[in-house]
Design a protein around this motif. Structure first.
Motif, PDB file in Angstrom:
ATOM      1  N   ARG A 133      -3.552   2.035   8.617  1.00  5.50           N
ATOM      2  CA  ARG A 133      -3.943   2.255  10.019  1.00  5.50           C
ATOM      3  C   ARG A 133      -5.437   2.608  10.087  1.00  5.50           C
ATOM      4  O   ARG A 133      -6.183   2.075  10.908  1.00  5.50           O
ATOM      5  CB  ARG A 133      -3.108   3.367  10.646  1.00  5.50           C
ATOM      6  N   ALA A 134      -5.878   3.497   9.210  1.00  2.10           N
ATOM      7  CA  ALA A 134      -7.287   3.886   9.187  1.00  2.10           C
ATOM      8  C   ALA A 134      -8.166   2.688   8.822  1.00  2.10           C
ATOM      9  O   ALA A 134      -9.230   2.491   9.429  1.00  2.10           O
ATOM     10  CB  ALA A 134      -7.495   5.026   8.194  1.00  2.10           C
ATOM     11  N   TYR A 135      -7.721   1.885   7.882  1.00  2.00           N
ATOM     12  CA  TYR A 135      -8.491   0.702   7.465  1.00  2.00           C
ATOM     13  C   TYR A 135      -8.703  -0.252   8.644  1.00  2.00           C
ATOM     14  O   TYR A 135      -9.807  -0.743   8.857  1.00  2.00           O
ATOM     15  CB  TYR A 135      -7.760  -0.012   6.322  1.00  2.00           C
ATOM     16  N   ARG A 136      -7.633  -0.491   9.404  1.00  2.00           N
ATOM     17  CA  ARG A 136      -7.759  -1.379  10.576  1.00  2.00           C
ATOM     18  C   ARG A 136      -8.787  -0.840  11.562  1.00  2.00           C
ATOM     19  O   ARG A 136      -9.592  -1.597  12.107  1.00  2.00           O
ATOM     20  CB  ARG A 136      -6.400  -1.553  11.259  1.00  2.00           C
ATOM     21  N   ARG A 137      -8.753   0.453  11.767  1.00  2.00           N
ATOM     22  CA  ARG A 137      -9.711   1.040  12.708  1.00  2.00           C
ATOM     23  C   ARG A 137     -11.131   1.009  12.149  1.00  2.00           C
ATOM     24  O   ARG A 137     -12.082   0.770  12.889  1.00  2.00           O
ATOM     25  CB  ARG A 137      -9.312   2.477  13.049  1.00  2.00           C
ATOM     26  N   LEU A 138     -11.292   1.236  10.862  1.00  2.00           N
ATOM     27  CA  LEU A 138     -12.621   1.224  10.254  1.00  2.00           C
ATOM     28  C   LEU A 138     -13.244  -0.168  10.245  1.00  2.00           C
ATOM     29  O   LEU A 138     -14.469  -0.296  10.239  1.00  2.00           O
ATOM     30  CB  LEU A 138     -12.564   1.779   8.829  1.00  2.00           C
ATOM     31  N   THR A 139     -12.428  -1.202  10.232  1.00  2.00           N
ATOM     32  CA  THR A 139     -12.954  -2.568  10.217  1.00  2.00           C
ATOM     33  C   THR A 139     -13.049  -3.174  11.612  1.00  2.00           C
ATOM     34  O   THR A 139     -13.548  -4.289  11.761  1.00  2.00           O
ATOM     35  CB  THR A 139     -12.085  -3.483   9.327  1.00  2.00           C
ATOM     36  N   ALA A 151      -9.527   9.583  10.347  1.00  2.00           N
ATOM     37  CA  ALA A 151      -8.639  10.169   9.331  1.00  2.00           C
ATOM     38  C   ALA A 151      -7.569  11.037   9.986  1.00  2.00           C
ATOM     39  O   ALA A 151      -6.373  10.882   9.706  1.00  2.00           O
ATOM     40  CB  ALA A 151      -9.441  10.987   8.328  1.00  2.00           C
ATOM     41  N   TYR A 152      -7.995  11.934  10.861  1.00  2.00           N
ATOM     42  CA  TYR A 152      -7.044  12.855  11.484  1.00  2.00           C
ATOM     43  C   TYR A 152      -6.107  12.150  12.461  1.00  2.00           C
ATOM     44  O   TYR A 152      -4.912  12.451  12.500  1.00  2.00           O
ATOM     45  CB  TYR A 152      -7.769  14.018  12.158  1.00  2.00           C
ATOM     46  N   THR A 153      -6.609  11.197  13.223  1.00  2.00           N
ATOM     47  CA  THR A 153      -5.728  10.498  14.170  1.00  2.00           C
ATOM     48  C   THR A 153      -4.817   9.497  13.476  1.00  2.00           C
ATOM     49  O   THR A 153      -3.853   9.036  14.074  1.00  2.00           O
ATOM     50  CB  THR A 153      -6.526   9.791  15.298  1.00  2.00           C
ATOM     51  N   SER A 154      -5.103   9.182  12.214  1.00  2.00           N
ATOM     52  CA  SER A 154      -4.213   8.314  11.435  1.00  2.00           C
ATOM     53  C   SER A 154      -3.089   9.100  10.779  1.00  2.00           C
ATOM     54  O   SER A 154      -2.196   8.520  10.173  1.00  2.00           O
ATOM     55  CB  SER A 154      -5.006   7.560  10.366  1.00  2.00           C
ATOM     56  N   GLY A 155      -3.149  10.439  10.883  1.00  2.00           N
ATOM     57  CA  GLY A 155      -2.055  11.265  10.374  1.00  2.00           C
ATOM     58  C   GLY A 155      -2.387  12.098   9.161  1.00  2.00           C
ATOM     59  O   GLY A 155      -1.541  12.866   8.696  1.00  2.00           O
ATOM     60  N   PHE A 156      -3.595  11.968   8.626  1.00  2.00           N
ATOM     61  CA  PHE A 156      -3.960  12.786   7.468  1.00  2.00           C
ATOM     62  C   PHE A 156      -4.264  14.205   7.916  1.00  2.00           C
ATOM     63  O   PHE A 156      -4.886  14.410   8.948  1.00  2.00           O
ATOM     64  CB  PHE A 156      -5.163  12.173   6.744  1.00  2.00           C
ATOM     65  N   ASP A 157      -3.815  15.170   7.119  1.00  2.00           N
ATOM     66  CA  ASP A 157      -4.051  16.562   7.491  1.00  2.00           C
ATOM     67  C   ASP A 157      -5.267  17.159   6.800  1.00  2.00           C
ATOM     68  O   ASP A 157      -5.641  18.289   7.055  1.00  2.00           O
ATOM     69  CB  ASP A 157      -2.817  17.425   7.252  1.00  2.00           C
ATOM     70  N   ARG A 168      -7.484   5.087  -3.509  1.00  2.85           N
ATOM     71  CA  ARG A 168      -6.397   4.583  -4.354  1.00  2.85           C
ATOM     72  C   ARG A 168      -5.831   3.293  -3.784  1.00  2.85           C
ATOM     73  O   ARG A 168      -5.569   2.346  -4.494  1.00  2.85           O
ATOM     74  CB  ARG A 168      -5.278   5.631  -4.472  1.00  2.85           C
ATOM     75  N   ARG A 169      -5.675   3.249  -2.483  1.00  4.93           N
ATOM     76  CA  ARG A 169      -5.046   2.099  -1.825  1.00  4.93           C
ATOM     77  C   ARG A 169      -5.957   0.880  -1.770  1.00  4.93           C
ATOM     78  O   ARG A 169      -5.529  -0.246  -1.982  1.00  4.93           O
ATOM     79  CB  ARG A 169      -4.625   2.510  -0.408  1.00  4.93           C
ATOM     80  N   PHE A 170      -7.244   1.087  -1.475  1.00  7.54           N
ATOM     81  CA  PHE A 170      -8.147  -0.047  -1.244  1.00  7.54           C
ATOM     82  C   PHE A 170      -9.257  -0.198  -2.274  1.00  7.54           C
ATOM     83  O   PHE A 170      -9.974  -1.190  -2.256  1.00  7.54           O
ATOM     84  CB  PHE A 170      -8.763   0.059   0.160  1.00  7.54           C
ATOM     85  N   GLY A 171      -9.424   0.774  -3.150  1.00  5.12           N
ATOM     86  CA  GLY A 171     -10.455   0.673  -4.175  1.00  5.12           C
ATOM     87  C   GLY A 171     -11.865   0.830  -3.633  1.00  5.12           C
ATOM     88  O   GLY A 171     -12.824   0.498  -4.316  1.00  5.12           O
ATOM     89  N   LYS A 172     -11.980   1.310  -2.410  1.00  2.00           N
ATOM     90  CA  LYS A 172     -13.279   1.532  -1.760  1.00  2.00           C
ATOM     91  C   LYS A 172     -13.187   2.795  -0.930  1.00  2.00           C
ATOM     92  O   LYS A 172     -12.114   3.180  -0.487  1.00  2.00           O
ATOM     93  CB  LYS A 172     -13.619   0.378  -0.816  1.00  2.00           C
ATOM     94  N   SER A 173     -14.338   3.367  -0.689  1.00  2.40           N
ATOM     95  CA  SER A 173     -14.357   4.548   0.176  1.00  2.40           C
ATOM     96  C   SER A 173     -14.335   4.101   1.632  1.00  2.40           C
ATOM     97  O   SER A 173     -14.719   2.965   1.949  1.00  2.40           O
ATOM     98  CB  SER A 173     -15.609   5.380  -0.092  1.00  2.40           C
ATOM     99  N   PRO A 174     -13.905   4.972   2.533  1.00  2.72           N
ATOM    100  CA  PRO A 174     -13.934   4.642   3.958  1.00  2.72           C
ATOM    101  C   PRO A 174     -15.343   4.288   4.446  1.00  2.72           C
ATOM    102  O   PRO A 174     -15.525   3.397   5.282  1.00  2.72           O
ATOM    103  CB  PRO A 174     -13.414   5.913   4.641  1.00  2.72           C
TER     104      PRO A 174
END
Length: 185
Positions: A133-139, A151-157, A168-174
Motif C-alpha cells: 500500500r505504501a509503495y503504491r502511494r510512494l510511486t 507509513a502511518y496511514t498504511s498501518g505501520f506503528d 525487505r519487501r522491495f530491496g529499496k528504501s522508501p
C-alpha cells in the motif's frame, strides 16, 4: 521430545508411523531435529519448546496428509484471511490474533491455512500488505503526503518497522522509491 508435544495419532498400534522421504515436511523435521541436537546446550527452555512444537507440527503434517475437505476448508479460510487483511491492513491494531478472532479460528489454524496455500505467515502477510500500500502511494505522481505520513496511514506503528519491512519487501528504501517515481503532469 516432551510427551505433551507428541500428537496422539503419531503412533499406530504402539509403533511409530513411518515418514516417507517424498514428503517435504520430512526434510524440515530432520533439519529441526538436527538443529536441536547441535545446539541443545545453547538453547533456552523457551527456544527448545518453540523448536519442539514446530517439529511436532511438521511431523504431524508429514504423517497425516489432509483430506480434500480439510484442504478446501483451509483454502477458504486463507482466502478470507487475505481479504480481511487487505481490507483492514491500514489499521495499526490489526494483528494475526485479531485476524484469527475475526475469522473464528485459532492463530495456529490461521497460520496452517495460509501455509497450506503457500502464503506467508499472518504477521508477514499484514506487513507486506501494508508495504505494498505504501509503495503504491510512494510511486503515485499525484501523492503529496510525506513518507512518514504514508507509513502511518498504511498501518505501520513505527517508522523503523516501516523502513525495515519496506526494504525487505522491495530491496529499496522508501526515499529511493519516491525519488524514482514519474513526474506529475
Amino acid at each position: 521430545m516432551p510427551e505433551e508435544y507428541v500428537p496422539g495419532d503419531t503412533f499406530c498400534d504402539d509403533a511409530p508411523l513411518l515418514l516417507g522421504r517424498e514428503r517435504g515436511s520430512t526434510a524440515a523435521v530432520l533439519a529441526l531435529s538436527r538443529t536441536i541436537s547441535e545446539h541443545a546446550g545453547g538453547l533456552s527452555g523457551h527456544e527448545f519448546t518453540e523448536i519442539s512444537a514446530r517439529t511436532m507440527e511438521l511431523l504431524n503434517l508429514a504423517l497425516h496428509a489432509p483430506s480434500a475437505e480439510e484442504q478446501s476448508l483451509s483454502a477458504a479460510l486463507a482466502l478470507a484471511a487475505r481479504a480481511y487483511i487487505a481490507e483492514r491492513s491500514s489499521d495499526p491494531r490489526l494483528t494475526p490474533d485479531a485476524v484469527a478472532d475475526h475469522l473464528g479460528c485459532s492463530r495456529r489454524k490461521l497460520e496452517y491455512s495460509l501455509r497450506s496455500v503457500g502464503a506467508s505467515a499472518p504477521a508477514r502477510l499484514i506487513a507486506d500488505t501494508r508495504a505494498a500500500r505504501a509503495y503504491r502511494r510512494l510511486t503515485d505522481p499525484q501523492e503529496s503526503a510525506s513518507i512518514t505520513e504514508i507509513a502511518y496511514t498504511s498501518g505501520f506503528d513505527s517508522l523503523s518497522t516501516f523502513h525495515r519491512t519496506f526494504d525487505r519487501r522491495f530491496g529499496k528504501s522508501p526515499t529511493e522509491v519516491r525519488r524514482r517515481r514519474p513526474r506529475a503532469s
